[in-house]
Design an enzyme around this catalytic site. Structure first.
Site, PDB file in Angstrom:
ATOM      1  N   GLY A   1       0.676  -1.394  -0.123  1.00  0.00           N
ATOM      2  CA  GLY A   1      -0.135   0.021   0.165  1.00  0.00           C
ATOM      3  C   GLY A   1       0.892   1.266  -0.017  1.00  0.00           C
ATOM      4  O   GLY A   1       0.294   2.354  -0.457  1.00  0.00           O
TER       5      GLY A   1
ATOM      6  N   ASP B   1       1.094   3.134   4.431  1.00  0.00           N
ATOM      7  CA  ASP B   1       0.290   4.180   3.739  1.00  0.00           C
ATOM      8  C   ASP B   1      -1.118   4.333   4.993  1.00  0.00           C
ATOM      9  O   ASP B   1      -1.468   5.424   5.173  1.00  0.00           O
ATOM     10  CB  ASP B   1      -0.771   3.558   2.486  1.00  0.00           C
ATOM     11  CG  ASP B   1      -0.888   2.005   2.867  1.00  0.00           C
ATOM     12  OD1 ASP B   1      -0.311   1.339   3.707  1.00  0.00           O
ATOM     13  OD2 ASP B   1      -2.040   1.628   2.451  1.00  0.00           O
TER      14      ASP B   1
ATOM     15  N   ASP C   1      -4.557   1.319  10.926  1.00  0.00           N
ATOM     16  CA  ASP C   1      -5.967   0.922  11.133  1.00  0.00           C
ATOM     17  C   ASP C   1      -6.194   0.369  12.531  1.00  0.00           C
ATOM     18  O   ASP C   1      -6.357   1.028  13.413  1.00  0.00           O
ATOM     19  CB  ASP C   1      -6.561   0.217   9.867  1.00  0.00           C
ATOM     20  CG  ASP C   1      -7.935   0.010  10.030  1.00  0.00           C
ATOM     21  OD1 ASP C   1      -8.606   0.037  11.007  1.00  0.00           O
ATOM     22  OD2 ASP C   1      -8.587  -0.196   8.854  1.00  0.00           O
TER      23      ASP C   1
ATOM     24  N   LYS D   1      -6.522   6.273  10.925  1.00  0.00           N
ATOM     25  CA  LYS D   1      -7.753   6.208  11.296  1.00  0.00           C
ATOM     26  C   LYS D   1      -8.155   6.699  12.494  1.00  0.00           C
ATOM     27  O   LYS D   1      -7.453   6.535  13.485  1.00  0.00           O
ATOM     28  CB  LYS D   1      -8.302   4.719  11.239  1.00  0.00           C
ATOM     29  CG  LYS D   1      -8.374   4.089   9.614  1.00  0.00           C
ATOM     30  CD  LYS D   1      -9.610   4.009   9.306  1.00  0.00           C
ATOM     31  CE  LYS D   1      -9.894   3.340   7.937  1.00  0.00           C
ATOM     32  NZ  LYS D   1     -10.412   1.912   8.165  1.00  0.00           N
TER      33      LYS D   1
ATOM     34  N   PHE E   1     -13.881   2.527   5.442  1.00  0.00           N
ATOM     35  CA  PHE E   1     -12.825   1.738   4.596  1.00  0.00           C
ATOM     36  C   PHE E   1     -12.215   2.776   3.282  1.00  0.00           C
ATOM     37  O   PHE E   1     -13.307   3.287   2.536  1.00  0.00           O
ATOM     38  CB  PHE E   1     -13.502   0.421   3.838  1.00  0.00           C
ATOM     39  CG  PHE E   1     -12.547  -0.359   3.347  1.00  0.00           C
ATOM     40  CD1 PHE E   1     -11.691  -1.055   4.076  1.00  0.00           C
ATOM     41  CD2 PHE E   1     -12.462  -0.277   2.124  1.00  0.00           C
ATOM     42  CE1 PHE E   1     -10.599  -1.999   3.625  1.00  0.00           C
ATOM     43  CE2 PHE E   1     -11.436  -1.208   1.179  1.00  0.00           C
ATOM     44  CZ  PHE E   1     -10.524  -2.064   2.229  1.00  0.00           C
ATOM     45  N   VAL E   2     -11.142   3.154   3.244  1.00  0.00           N
ATOM     46  CA  VAL E   2     -10.650   3.975   2.110  1.00  0.00           C
ATOM     47  C   VAL E   2      -9.948   3.411   1.150  1.00  0.00           C
ATOM     48  O   VAL E   2      -9.000   2.322   1.481  1.00  0.00           O
ATOM     49  CB  VAL E   2      -9.824   5.300   2.574  1.00  0.00           C
ATOM     50  CG1 VAL E   2     -10.818   6.026   3.674  1.00  0.00           C
ATOM     51  CG2 VAL E   2      -8.745   5.086   3.510  1.00  0.00           C
TER      52      VAL E   2
ATOM     53  N   ASP F   1      -5.992  -0.354  -1.464  1.00  0.00           N
ATOM     54  CA  ASP F   1      -6.711  -1.227  -2.329  1.00  0.00           C
ATOM     55  C   ASP F   1      -7.919  -1.750  -1.654  1.00  0.00           C
ATOM     56  O   ASP F   1      -8.052  -1.650  -0.231  1.00  0.00           O
ATOM     57  CB  ASP F   1      -5.951  -2.291  -3.046  1.00  0.00           C
ATOM     58  CG  ASP F   1      -5.714  -3.427  -1.518  1.00  0.00           C
ATOM     59  OD1 ASP F   1      -5.214  -3.018  -0.472  1.00  0.00           O
ATOM     60  OD2 ASP F   1      -6.153  -4.589  -1.896  1.00  0.00           O
TER      61      ASP F   1
ATOM     62  N   ARG G   1      -5.811   0.964  -6.425  1.00  0.00           N
ATOM     63  CA  ARG G   1      -4.479   1.695  -5.979  1.00  0.00           C
ATOM     64  C   ARG G   1      -4.211   2.681  -6.710  1.00  0.00           C
ATOM     65  O   ARG G   1      -3.596   3.657  -6.257  1.00  0.00           O
ATOM     66  CB  ARG G   1      -3.530   0.380  -6.045  1.00  0.00           C
ATOM     67  CG  ARG G   1      -3.754  -0.537  -4.991  1.00  0.00           C
ATOM     68  CD  ARG G   1      -2.383  -1.247  -4.946  1.00  0.00           C
ATOM     69  NE  ARG G   1      -2.368  -2.731  -4.369  1.00  0.00           N
ATOM     70  CZ  ARG G   1      -2.422  -2.930  -2.915  1.00  0.00           C
ATOM     71  NH1 ARG G   1      -2.361  -1.902  -2.152  1.00  0.00           N
ATOM     72  NH2 ARG G   1      -2.674  -4.225  -2.255  1.00  0.00           N
TER      73      ARG G   1
HETATM   74  C1  PRP Z   1      -2.912  -2.511   4.874  1.00  0.00           C
HETATM   75  C2  PRP Z   1      -1.855  -1.333   5.003  1.00  0.00           C
HETATM   76  C3  PRP Z   1      -1.193  -1.191   6.229  1.00  0.00           C
HETATM   77  C4  PRP Z   1      -2.014  -2.081   7.158  1.00  0.00           C
HETATM   78  C5  PRP Z   1      -2.530  -1.342   8.197  1.00  0.00           C
HETATM   79  O1  PRP Z   1      -2.173  -3.414   4.226  1.00  0.00           O
HETATM   80  O2  PRP Z   1      -1.055  -1.169   3.887  1.00  0.00           O
HETATM   81  O3  PRP Z   1       0.151  -1.909   6.115  1.00  0.00           O
HETATM   82  O4  PRP Z   1      -3.102  -2.756   6.380  1.00  0.00           O
HETATM   83  O5  PRP Z   1      -3.859  -1.830   8.776  1.00  0.00           O
HETATM   84  P1  PRP Z   1      -3.576  -2.324  10.509  1.00  0.00           P
HETATM   85  O6  PRP Z   1      -3.318  -1.038  11.166  1.00  0.00           O
HETATM   86  O7  PRP Z   1      -4.872  -2.614  10.558  1.00  0.00           O
HETATM   87  O8  PRP Z   1      -2.567  -3.438  10.509  1.00  0.00           O
HETATM   88  P2  PRP Z   1      -2.861  -4.636   3.597  1.00  0.00           P
HETATM   89  O9  PRP Z   1      -2.996  -5.888   4.628  1.00  0.00           O
HETATM   90  O10 PRP Z   1      -4.011  -4.186   2.994  1.00  0.00           O
HETATM   91  O11 PRP Z   1      -1.750  -5.106   2.404  1.00  0.00           O
HETATM   92  P3  PRP Z   1      -1.188  -4.303   1.192  1.00  0.00           P
HETATM   93  O12 PRP Z   1      -0.723  -3.027   1.450  1.00  0.00           O
HETATM   94  O13 PRP Z   1      -0.476  -5.330   0.237  1.00  0.00           O
HETATM   95  O14 PRP Z   1      -2.803  -3.801   0.485  1.00  0.00           O
END
Ligand code: PRP
Length: 186
Positions: free
Chosen positions: A47, A106, A109, A137, A158-159, A165, A171
């Site tokens: 991300g 990125d 959450d 968040k 959810f953004v 993504d 993305r």
């Molecule tokens: C997303 C984002 C963060 C993480 C944050 O990654 O890129 O790394 O989740 O979430 P959290 O604070 O709840 O742990 P994702 O698992 O969607 O993988 P990606 O980056 O490959 O899309």
């Protein structure tokens, strides 16, 4: 793709302006040559790839970049399934002693990803660990995480876009947006 958008939360101009501000802060505070140890950026894939590409071109200093790949929201998941490090795609030396690390992600959450990454990196004995995220968040779990640099606080929705993504799509949207309910339910 545009017809799937519900609301633009942060547009491309706001993103560019804020990323430039944060890059100035990082340059002043972390790139000080009088501080020992080389700056090493740790982008968390996937991300963060657009954010980090924009950010590093605004950091006019020597740095190394070491990638980590972590995922918690596989496919259509909109709540964390627990972060997993993809070791084959992760490019970290076992020994980071002396390095000043700046983790770049990125979004925070649940905060589980950043916690896991910090724990993993501490084992490699860096001189310091700082964190930089594009979005945090507005929920207690995310607000409990210490961040050194954060571009924007966003509502607990959810953004997607600018690297984020849903089911590996969206993305490439240049703005940070929410999706229509029908798209997420489909
Ligand atoms: C997303 C984002 C963060 C993480 C944050 O990654 O890129 O790394 O989740 O979430 P959290 O604070 O709840 O742990 P994702 O698992 O969607 O993988 P990606 O980056 O490959 O899309």
């Amino acid at each position: 793709m545009d017809r799937d958008i519900d609301e633009i939360l942060i547009d491309r101009h706001q993103i560019a302006e804020r990323v430039a501000e944060v890059a100035r802060d990082i340059t002043q505070q972390m790139a000080d040559r009088s501080i020992e140890g080389e700056l090493t950026l740790i982008p968390i894939l996937t991300g963060s790839f657009i954010f980090v590409a924009d950010l590093i071109r605004l950091l006019p200093v020597y740095m190394q970049i070491r990638l980590m790949s972590v995922s918690s929201y596989p496919g259509k998941a909109t709540s964390t399934q627990g972060p997993k490090i993809h070791h084959r795609l992760t490019d970290l030396p076992d020994d980071l002693s002396g390095a000043r690390l700046l983790i770049v992600d990125d979004i925070v959450d649940s905060g589980l990803t950043l916690r896991l990454v910090v724990e993993e990196l501490k084992k490699r004995k860096p001189a310091s660990i700082h964190t930089c995220v594009l979005l945090r968040k507005q929920r207690p779990e995310a607000e409990a995480i210490h961040l050194d640099y954060c571009c924007f606080e966003v509502p607990d929705k959810f953004v997607v876009g600018y690297g984020l993504d849903y089911n590996d799509r969206y993305r490439n949207l240049p703005d940070i947006v929410t999706l229509r309910d029908e798209v997420i339910r489909a």
